[in-house]
Scaffold this motif. Structure first.
Motif, PDB file in Angstrom:
ATOM      1  N   LYS A 111     -10.227  -4.753 -11.259  1.00  0.00           N
ATOM      2  CA  LYS A 111      -9.130  -4.022 -10.630  1.00  0.00           C
ATOM      3  C   LYS A 111      -9.539  -2.586 -10.332  1.00  0.00           C
ATOM      4  O   LYS A 111     -10.459  -2.043 -10.957  1.00  0.00           O
ATOM      5  CB  LYS A 111      -7.893  -4.053 -11.520  1.00  0.00           C
ATOM      6  CG  LYS A 111      -8.071  -3.353 -12.829  1.00  0.00           C
ATOM      7  CD  LYS A 111      -6.768  -3.322 -13.618  1.00  0.00           C
ATOM      8  CE  LYS A 111      -7.010  -2.655 -14.965  1.00  0.00           C
ATOM      9  NZ  LYS A 111      -5.837  -2.633 -15.824  1.00  0.00           N
ATOM     10  N   THR A 137      -5.721  -8.349  -4.151  1.00  0.00           N
ATOM     11  CA  THR A 137      -4.283  -8.584  -4.170  1.00  0.00           C
ATOM     12  C   THR A 137      -3.629  -7.298  -4.649  1.00  0.00           C
ATOM     13  O   THR A 137      -4.056  -6.707  -5.649  1.00  0.00           O
ATOM     14  CB  THR A 137      -3.931  -9.734  -5.137  1.00  0.00           C
ATOM     15  OG1 THR A 137      -4.683 -10.872  -4.763  1.00  0.00           O
ATOM     16  CG2 THR A 137      -2.450 -10.065  -5.065  1.00  0.00           C
ATOM     17  N   ILE A 180      -1.087  -5.478  -6.531  1.00  0.00           N
ATOM     18  CA  ILE A 180      -0.117  -5.800  -7.579  1.00  0.00           C
ATOM     19  C   ILE A 180       0.749  -4.580  -7.935  1.00  0.00           C
ATOM     20  O   ILE A 180       1.376  -4.525  -8.978  1.00  0.00           O
ATOM     21  CB  ILE A 180      -0.787  -6.366  -8.852  1.00  0.00           C
ATOM     22  CG1 ILE A 180      -1.859  -5.402  -9.388  1.00  0.00           C
ATOM     23  CG2 ILE A 180      -1.383  -7.733  -8.597  1.00  0.00           C
ATOM     24  CD1 ILE A 180      -2.229  -5.676 -10.835  1.00  0.00           C
ATOM     25  N   ALA A 213      -1.316 -11.636 -10.078  1.00  0.00           N
ATOM     26  CA  ALA A 213      -1.905 -11.769  -8.741  1.00  0.00           C
ATOM     27  C   ALA A 213      -1.759 -13.193  -8.229  1.00  0.00           C
ATOM     28  O   ALA A 213      -1.417 -13.420  -7.070  1.00  0.00           O
ATOM     29  CB  ALA A 213      -3.373 -11.369  -8.775  1.00  0.00           C
ATOM     30  N   TYR A 252     -11.474 -11.390 -12.804  1.00  0.00           N
ATOM     31  CA  TYR A 252     -10.913 -10.430 -11.858  1.00  0.00           C
ATOM     32  C   TYR A 252     -11.239  -8.999 -12.282  1.00  0.00           C
ATOM     33  O   TYR A 252     -11.312  -8.693 -13.465  1.00  0.00           O
ATOM     34  CB  TYR A 252      -9.395 -10.575 -11.827  1.00  0.00           C
ATOM     35  CG  TYR A 252      -8.881 -11.735 -11.019  1.00  0.00           C
ATOM     36  CD1 TYR A 252      -8.243 -11.516  -9.813  1.00  0.00           C
ATOM     37  CD2 TYR A 252      -9.019 -13.044 -11.473  1.00  0.00           C
ATOM     38  CE1 TYR A 252      -7.754 -12.576  -9.075  1.00  0.00           C
ATOM     39  CE2 TYR A 252      -8.533 -14.111 -10.748  1.00  0.00           C
ATOM     40  CZ  TYR A 252      -7.896 -13.875  -9.548  1.00  0.00           C
ATOM     41  OH  TYR A 252      -7.409 -14.910  -8.820  1.00  0.00           O
TER      42      TYR A 252
END
Lengths: 316, 337
Positions: free
Chosen positions: B5, B160, B162, B196, B3
């Protein structure tokens, strides 16, 4: 009122005085009601009267072609009367259940005033002159009259003018006419080129779903001019020009029949301020012909007759 | 690939970069209703307020009105100029999982026997950046239709929310390519990754409404002739086209030619089986009564489409429920069968 309504509606069905009851039922979405049209007594327990009874139900009896008991607010009763004047409905086929109306809540205004999204509002309760609004667990109090639809501010006849059974005590007229005309005044004050730009932008959004036309009790033509394709008056595709032509012709067609119920604007999924066009015409016919829609079921509709005193300054 | 971010306050800079290479569309309220619009060069806060758009994303691939071609009468017959969409890439940032699925559903139709070049060109030229729902609407029922509000395999890149950051997961090569070009992106920690995942899982619980699809084909078929049922559920319908136009999978269209004396154009526009004028041009609308038109819409979504393409043409986005002026509710209509 709700209990009285259930009782009266039950009697009407049981005694065979009507075939259907048309009223408001609980909606499947928060703060919404939904038209309830039924010939079954067991359904009547779902009838509601609350500050969210927004729909104008007066179109339904035309389609049902039956004897009906129908729930109306003040503005709706005027639509019904107008339909009787136009011979679209027989007064004898209707049992009118009148709701004296203190105004209908516009949920968008509640959201604005609570500084929240509609989906964040969990509960709304009427407490006297206020609404207690629950937003994400905290409670806010908003004056009830701050969040009713704009049309409600200028409502001269909140108690139905035509009814058989009145379900509550009469409500005095609303005198906040200026507030009701606010949006229209702003449009009038624009210079012509800005106003043109405004409407061009608005009608560029239109997707021609015909929500405005189909919810309108004054739009009762069996075949709308836009549905005529030989010859074709308006293109079937949604360009701002044709959208504007459609709406302007519709506006003129319903002038003298529009009771300012505001359903066109409420139905519009893209938020075009359609009521301002209609409301302007309501003012025009009041000024020119001293006529108000849906006041007297025995008088002819304004555009089906003439008086020697009618203004004719437009003939130059 | 793990992932990545990006901080939400970096989004504006990111959008600025995207705008140089792509046409960037983001959810906005600029038109008085929520829809995907070209980025205004400034606002990047939609994650804070946006649940879903009123106008569905199909409009970016299958626009309400589209010029297909122009024609001109020349010396030797008509000259035709085809108007296919341009080559540019659209980045659609913030599409919801239900809507991404809706595009997959109508992809099947537009790439069936006839490959629709207008729709398909735009689809091929688009990059979808999905955004998981943390706060679904009360009208949502996607989970009954095998859609998860917190994840999506139907996009190119999936985000997502967060809190202060968006966590990004690559879904396709296009998404990976886009991600590799982004600045302001860093690796997400294992902790953030599980946050997430947890969010994606727990949001399902927030969807409390459902539609009953068990044995649906059989139920639909045996109920088809039940006129009393269809008359009952359609009684309050106003016969407008709102539900079909805000539906992310409704795809009916009309084609008309607009002629001047020597030239003209062919235009395709959205059409709706709910409207009386539907199919009037070739012959006649065989469904004069309202209940027949309504039955057609539900049968198309829940019987004919599954028969033809193996999938229900509904994603549970709830737009038809939210926008219907009389609150006709698909969950009730299908549930009652």
């Amino acid at each position: 009122m709700e209990n009285k309504l259930k009782e009266e509606a039950g009697k009407l069905l049981k005694e065979g005085k009507v075939d259907y009851i048309i009223g408001f039922g609980k909606g499947t979405v928060k703060f919404r009601t939904s038209p309830l049209i039924t010939n079954k007594e067991e359904d009547l327990d779902n009838l509601v009267i609350n500050p969210f009874i927004a729909n104008n139900l007066s179109r339904y009896p035309i389609e049902l072609k039956s004897r009906v008991g129908i729930v109306v607010k003040g503005c709706d009763s005027r639509s019904l009367t107008s339909l009787i004047q136009d011979n679209k409905l027989n007064r004898e086929d209707l049992v009118i259940l009148g709701v004296p109306c203190e105004g209908v809540v516009d949920i968008k205004k509640v959201a604005d005033q609570s500084k929240a999204e509609i989906d964040q509002i969990t509960d709304i309760n009427r407490e006297g002159d206020s609404l207690a609004v629950q937003v994400n667990g905290s409670s806010k109090t908003i004056p009830f009259r701050d969040v009713v639809f704009d049309k409600c501010y200028g409502c001269a006849h909140p108690t139905p003018l035509e009814y058989d059974i009145l379900l509550g005590s009469e409500v005095p007229p609303s005198l906040e006419t200026e507030k009701s005309l606010k949006g229209i005044k702003e449009l009038e004050e624009m210079d012509a080129s800005d106003r043109w730009k405004f409407w061009k932008e608005q009608f560029s959004k239109c997707i021609r779903c015909y929500g405005c036309r189909n919810v309108c009790p004054a739009c009762f033509c069996e075949r709308c001019f836009v549905d005529v394709n030989m010859p074709q008056w308006v293109s079937t595709y949604a360009t701002w020009q044709d959208n504007l032509v459609f709406q302007l012709i519709r506006t003129l067609h319903v002038t003298g029949r529009c009771s300012d119920c505001g359903e066109c604007e409420r139905a519009c999924p893209v938020g075009i301020p359609l009521r301002s066009l209609q409301r302007k015409m309501v003012e025009e016919i009041k000024d020119l012909f001293g006529y108000e829609v849906g006041i007297d079921k025995d008088s002819p509709p304004v555009f089906t007759h003439y008086e020697a005193t009618d203004p004719e300054d437009f003939i130059k | 690939m793990g992932y990545k971010k990006i901080k939400k306050d970096q989004l504006k800079a990111l959008f600025g970069e995207f705008s140089k290479d792509y046409s960037l569309l983001v959810p906005s309220r600029s038109k008085g209703h929520v829809s995907f619009n070209p980025w205004d060069g400034d606002s990047a806060d939609f994650a804070e307020w946006y649940r879903n758009t009123t106008i569905p994303p199909k409009a970016m691939f299958f626009p309400p009105v589209e010029e297909m071609l122009r024609f001109k009468k020349g010396e030797e017959g008509y000259e035709i100029e085809e108007l296919l969409p341009g080559e540019g890439t659209q980045v659609i940032f913030g599409i919801r999982p239900c809507d991404a699925r809706a595009l997959k559903i109508i992809d099947i139709l537009f790439s069936d026997t006839y490959k629709d070049p207008y729709y398909l060109t735009r689809r091929e030229n688009a990059i979808l950046v999905g955004l998981g729902c943390n706060e679904p609407c009360e009208t949502c029922f996607c989970t009954s239709l095998d859609i998860s509000p917190g994840e999506s395999g139907d996009v190119d890149l999936f985000c997502t929310d967060i809190g202060d950051e968006l966590l990004m997961e690559t879904v396709s090569d296009k998404g990976e390519d886009l991600l590799s070009k982004m600045s302001g992106v860093s690796d997400a920690s294992g902790e953030e990754e599980s946050k997430a995942k947890e969010l994606g899982e727990s949001v399902k619980e927030k969807i409390t409404r459902e539609i009953n699809t068990s044995g649906l084909l059989e139920r639909m078929r045996s109920n088809f002739e039940n006129r009393e049922y269809w008359e009952g559920v359609s009684r309050k319908c106003m016969s407008c086209g709102i539900c079909t136009y805000v539906c992310p999978t409704c795809h009916c269209f009309d084609i008309c030619d607009e002629n001047n004396k020597k030239d003209g154009k062919r235009v395709r526009n959205w059409d709706s089986c709910k409207l009386p004028l539907f199919t009037r041009m070739p012959m006649e609308n065989p469904r004069h009564e309202k209940w027949r038109r309504i039955r057609q819409r539900y049968h198309h979504k829940f019987e004919y489409y599954p028969m033809n393409f193996d999938t229900i043409a509904c994603t549970g986005c709830g737009r038809c429920i939210r926008e219907c002026p009389v609150n006709v509710d698909v969950r009730e209509v299908i549930g009652g069968i």
